[in-house]
Design a protein around this motif. Structure first.
Motif, PDB file in Angstrom:
ATOM      1  N   ILE A 136       0.805  -1.144   0.095  1.00 13.96           N
ATOM      2  CA  ILE A 136      -0.076  -0.054   0.067  1.00 13.96           C
ATOM      3  C   ILE A 136       0.958   1.371  -0.083  1.00 13.96           C
ATOM      4  O   ILE A 136       0.673   2.209  -0.775  1.00 13.96           O
ATOM      5  CB  ILE A 136      -1.052  -0.120   1.149  1.00 13.96           C
ATOM      6  N   ILE A 140       1.028   3.864  -3.273  1.00 10.87           N
ATOM      7  CA  ILE A 140       0.531   5.302  -3.428  1.00 10.87           C
ATOM      8  C   ILE A 140       1.552   6.215  -3.618  1.00 10.87           C
ATOM      9  O   ILE A 140       1.470   7.164  -4.147  1.00 10.87           O
ATOM     10  CB  ILE A 140      -0.092   5.534  -1.695  1.00 10.87           C
ATOM     11  N   THR A 174     -10.552   8.222 -10.609  1.00  7.73           N
ATOM     12  CA  THR A 174     -11.171   7.768  -9.521  1.00  7.73           C
ATOM     13  C   THR A 174     -12.840   7.566 -10.003  1.00  7.73           C
ATOM     14  O   THR A 174     -13.241   6.450  -9.500  1.00  7.73           O
ATOM     15  CB  THR A 174     -11.371   8.993  -8.327  1.00  7.73           C
ATOM     16  N   ILE A 357      -5.485   2.153  -8.178  1.00  6.21           N
ATOM     17  CA  ILE A 357      -6.435   2.446  -7.199  1.00  6.21           C
ATOM     18  C   ILE A 357      -7.162   1.318  -7.151  1.00  6.21           C
ATOM     19  O   ILE A 357      -7.612   0.743  -5.913  1.00  6.21           O
ATOM     20  CB  ILE A 357      -7.375   3.471  -7.903  1.00  6.21           C
ATOM     21  N   LEU A 360      -5.361  -1.297  -4.790  1.00 11.18           N
ATOM     22  CA  LEU A 360      -5.251  -0.724  -3.537  1.00 11.18           C
ATOM     23  C   LEU A 360      -6.552  -1.241  -2.907  1.00 11.18           C
ATOM     24  O   LEU A 360      -6.741  -1.554  -1.758  1.00 11.18           O
ATOM     25  CB  LEU A 360      -5.145   0.678  -3.372  1.00 11.18           C
ATOM     26  N   THR A 364      -6.892  -3.914   0.162  1.00 11.31           N
ATOM     27  CA  THR A 364      -7.488  -3.428   1.383  1.00 11.31           C
ATOM     28  C   THR A 364      -8.793  -4.459   1.756  1.00 11.31           C
ATOM     29  O   THR A 364      -8.785  -4.612   3.050  1.00 11.31           O
ATOM     30  CB  THR A 364      -8.051  -1.711   1.427  1.00 11.31           C
ATOM     31  N   LEU A 388     -13.689   2.987  -0.885  1.00  6.30           N
ATOM     32  CA  LEU A 388     -12.140   2.878  -0.764  1.00  6.30           C
ATOM     33  C   LEU A 388     -11.514   3.397  -2.240  1.00  6.30           C
ATOM     34  O   LEU A 388     -10.474   4.142  -1.985  1.00  6.30           O
ATOM     35  CB  LEU A 388     -11.732   1.400  -0.712  1.00  6.30           C
ATOM     36  N   SER A 389     -12.146   3.265  -3.099  1.00  6.48           N
ATOM     37  CA  SER A 389     -11.490   3.592  -4.290  1.00  6.48           C
ATOM     38  C   SER A 389     -11.436   5.004  -4.264  1.00  6.48           C
ATOM     39  O   SER A 389     -10.432   5.840  -5.034  1.00  6.48           O
ATOM     40  CB  SER A 389     -12.536   3.317  -5.484  1.00  6.48           C
ATOM     41  N   PHE A 392      -8.658   6.150  -1.882  1.00  6.90           N
ATOM     42  CA  PHE A 392      -7.212   6.143  -2.682  1.00  6.90           C
ATOM     43  C   PHE A 392      -6.926   7.017  -3.676  1.00  6.90           C
ATOM     44  O   PHE A 392      -5.860   7.588  -3.958  1.00  6.90           O
ATOM     45  CB  PHE A 392      -7.084   4.530  -3.003  1.00  6.90           C
ATOM     46  N   LEU A 395      -5.875  10.263  -2.099  1.00  9.36           N
ATOM     47  CA  LEU A 395      -4.550   9.959  -1.460  1.00  9.36           C
ATOM     48  C   LEU A 395      -3.721  10.065  -2.579  1.00  9.36           C
ATOM     49  O   LEU A 395      -2.711  10.887  -2.499  1.00  9.36           O
ATOM     50  CB  LEU A 395      -4.727   8.708  -0.978  1.00  9.36           C
ATOM     51  N   CYS A 396      -4.052   9.569  -3.670  1.00  7.05           N
ATOM     52  CA  CYS A 396      -2.853   9.606  -4.627  1.00  7.05           C
ATOM     53  C   CYS A 396      -2.700  11.151  -5.186  1.00  7.05           C
ATOM     54  O   CYS A 396      -1.819  11.560  -5.567  1.00  7.05           O
ATOM     55  CB  CYS A 396      -3.357   8.754  -5.936  1.00  7.05           C
TER      56      CYS A 396
END
Length: 611
Positions: A136, A140, A174, A357, A360, A364, A388-389, A392, A395-396
């Motif tokens: 993870i 990222i 995303t 993505i 990840l 997770t 979660l997608s 993440f 986050l990216c």
């Protein structure tokens, strides 16, 4: 050749082409969100319902492998260090063969969603957790850089708005990952491979036309010493030689192809094991095609600027910007084509980011959510995957913002990929190939490999290798008709090649730096893998590794290889793919029939392969 004019800029049509590419990608996501009843279960969302066929998966593997770092980086690599880069064609063949014959059979017959599930089945929960966390963090970091690097290069040359581009890429990615799941990721990748080939083709064709034929390009490259294919120097300190590329490159890329969740997840999503192997072998053709294109682009770049290097003449501030510079230089009369090239670079980014993505989210859900919340229904797991997608993706984008502060750490983070990927590859190889390895040995090996590769990798960042190790070829600026004095045609070979911001200057060069830290960056991964394997075996033997009773399914067996030839033994029966139920992971392999698999194993999975 006429005197080169000033280079062009972006016009409305270029923005239109770029926007169209983003819109079509988003549309594919919307289509798969509703097609065929949408994403009912988390398995649909993360694995495409295990119903994909070989060709789209193959193109998708190619696309996500070719990030914008490839589109912008490889041509400038060839421009500076010569065409020896094309030896990677041999490397790719080995990588694909190892992935298809060693790692794929084991993962496919176990029917797992996350490759790290394997670590728990084979070793224990702790090893699995280590693998997951490393993955993870790594992904990222890497994804943030993949979003930021092209945005920066294109922004400085074309004036394409930097944060507009970063946020647009992040949001669109995303968006279609969250709506369409793995199917959307695969089909947008197929579309993006098309765009990438078109972008490369337009550059190559126009360069050949302007330079007056492919023979001129090759002649210039030959005179500039750029056709350096044969360098059999066995010294592991040289940056690129035949051996560093074939041996080091094979380890580096196998850690991405064989065990990295974002790649494995896709070929495991195929209908049958035959389709999964086919997808890897077809993808090899895609890799070769893209490699050929980018090497040709690099030679065209050299042919165009062989007497006036834009980098030395301070027209661009980093080698990555040479490719966009060439595009605006030769395609300025064709509005829309520079936009196509930018779309090509961004397709690389989008496909890499989207697969990251999705992977990840899969890791997770499988490794961190499912084991702790047993009671969740499939429907809610599907919603969690989508949430979660989004998380993440955000986050990216945040990582991309951080990458902008790090400035010169791009190479650092790419070598972190080698530093972490190597030990992880060693860990999986230990599980699959070494029957007597146990969890104590695995953890010790992982730790040892990690420490050694971090030591060398960080050392190389602090004390970059000398130019005679990296061997950049000379770049001339005598042909630039500009305001410089005539005496100013210095060839630039003196720049020590490292992008690291925290270099230590003026330190005495010790033998440690000149030998150990100058190791070719391709060998980082090799070092990590071998140390992990060796330590793992060494420590498993005295700690009771021979005594454990192992399920044969967790190892690579003779049958796995021989079952490649089943196609010739059975008659027409295997060629119709529907002949066996799709859920059973390894029905091709008679030794592991699905009747034996109906047991509840420790991770709470029913029927072995059916989730």
């Amino acid at each position: 050749m006429d005197v080169p004019r000033g280079i062009g800029t972006f016009v409305v049509w270029d923005y239109v082409v770029f926007a169209a590419m983003l819109l079509i990608s988003a549309a594919i996501g919307i289509y798969y969100a509703f097609a065929g009843g949408g994403q009912q279960t988390s398995k649909d969302f993360l694995m495409g319902g295990r119903s994909m066929t070989a060709v789209p998966v193959a193109l998708s593997l190619t696309a996500s492998f070719m990030s914008a770092v490839t589109v912008l980086g490889t041509p400038s690599e060839v421009y500076r260090f010569g065409a020896i880069f094309s030896i990677f064609a041999i490397t790719y063949f080995f990588v694909v063969a190892i992935s298809a014959e060693v790692f794929l059979p084991v993962f496919y017959k176990l029917g797992i969603t996350s490759t790290y599930e394997y670590l728990e089945l084979r070793f224990n929960k702790c090893v699995r957790l280590c693998g997951t966390v490393l993955f993870i963090v790594l992904t990222i970091l890497y994804t943030g850089i993949v979003i930021y690097a092209p945005a920066l290069a294109l922004n400085q040359v074309t004036g394409f708005d930097l944060w507009g581009a970063v946020v647009a890429t992040g949001v669109v990615c995303t968006f279609y990952c969250t709506l369409g799941g793995l199917k959307a990721v695969v089909w947008t990748d197929v579309f993006q491979v098309g765009i990438m080939v078109a972008g490369f083709a337009s550059v190559i064709i126009q360069a050949v036309v302007i330079q007056g034929g492919i023979s001129t390009i090759l002649k210039d490259a030959y005179n500039g010493g750029r056709l350096n294919f044969w360098n059999f120097n066995p010294n592991p300190l040289q940056r690129h030689t035949f051996w560093t590329i074939v041996i080091g490159g094979t380890f580096t890329w196998t850690s991405i192809y064989g065990v990295n969740q974002s790649q494995v997840q896709r070929y495991i999503a195929c209908k049958s094991r035959f389709q999964a192997k086919m997808s890897l072998y077809i993808n090899l053709l895609g890799l070769w095609a893209i490699l050929t294109c980018s090497v040709l682009c690099g030679l065209a770049l050299y042919s165009r600027y062989h007497d006036c290097d834009p980098w030395t003449a301070k027209k661009v501030s980093a080698p990555d910007q040479l490719m966009p510079y060439l595009v605006l230089d030769i395609l300025q009369d064709y509005p829309g084509l520079p936009g196509l090239f930018v779309a090509c670079a961004y397709s690389g980014t989008l496909s890499t980011v989207s697969s990251s993505i999705n992977a990840l989210a899969a890791v997770t859900v499988e490794d961190l959510v499912k084991p702790h919340f047993r009671s969740l229904s499939e429907r809610s797991l599907s919603w969690i995957s989508q949430g979660l997608s989004v998380m993440f993706g955000a986050l990216c984008i945040g990582m991309a913002a951080l990458a902008s502060l790090m400035g010169a750490l791009l190479q650092a983070a790419l070598s972190i990929f080698g530093m972490i990927g190597g030990p992880l590859l060693g860990l999986f190889a230990l599980g699959i190939l070494v029957p007597f390895a146990n969890s104590i040995g695995a953890l010790a090996g992982l730790l040892a490999g990690f420490v050694v590769s971090l030591w060398v990798g960080i050392g190389a960042q602090l004390y970059p290798p000398l130019p005679e190790r990296t061997m950049p070829l000379s770049l001339e600026t005598y042909g630039c008709n500009s305001t410089y004095n005539v005496t100013n045609w210095v060839t630039t070979t003196e720049m020590p090649f490292s992008t690291s911001a925290f270099q230590v200057y003026g330190a005495e060069r010790t033998p440690l730096m000149d030998n150990w830290y100058s190791l070719s960056y391709l060998y980082l991964s090799t070092l990590g893998t071998l140390v992990t394997l060796f330590m793992g075996m060494l420590i498993s033997l005295p700690t009771g590794g021979r005594k454990q009773n192992l399920d044969r399914r967790f190892l690579l067996t003779k049958e796995d290889f021989l079952s490649n030839f089943d196609i010739f033994k059975k008659k027409k029966h295997t060629l119709s793919y529907k002949s066996h139920p799709i859920e059973d992971g390894g029905t091709d392999n008679p030794a592991f029939n699905h009747i034996e698999l109906n047991f509840t194993d420790q991770s709470g999975k029913l029927n072995g392969t059916r989730l």
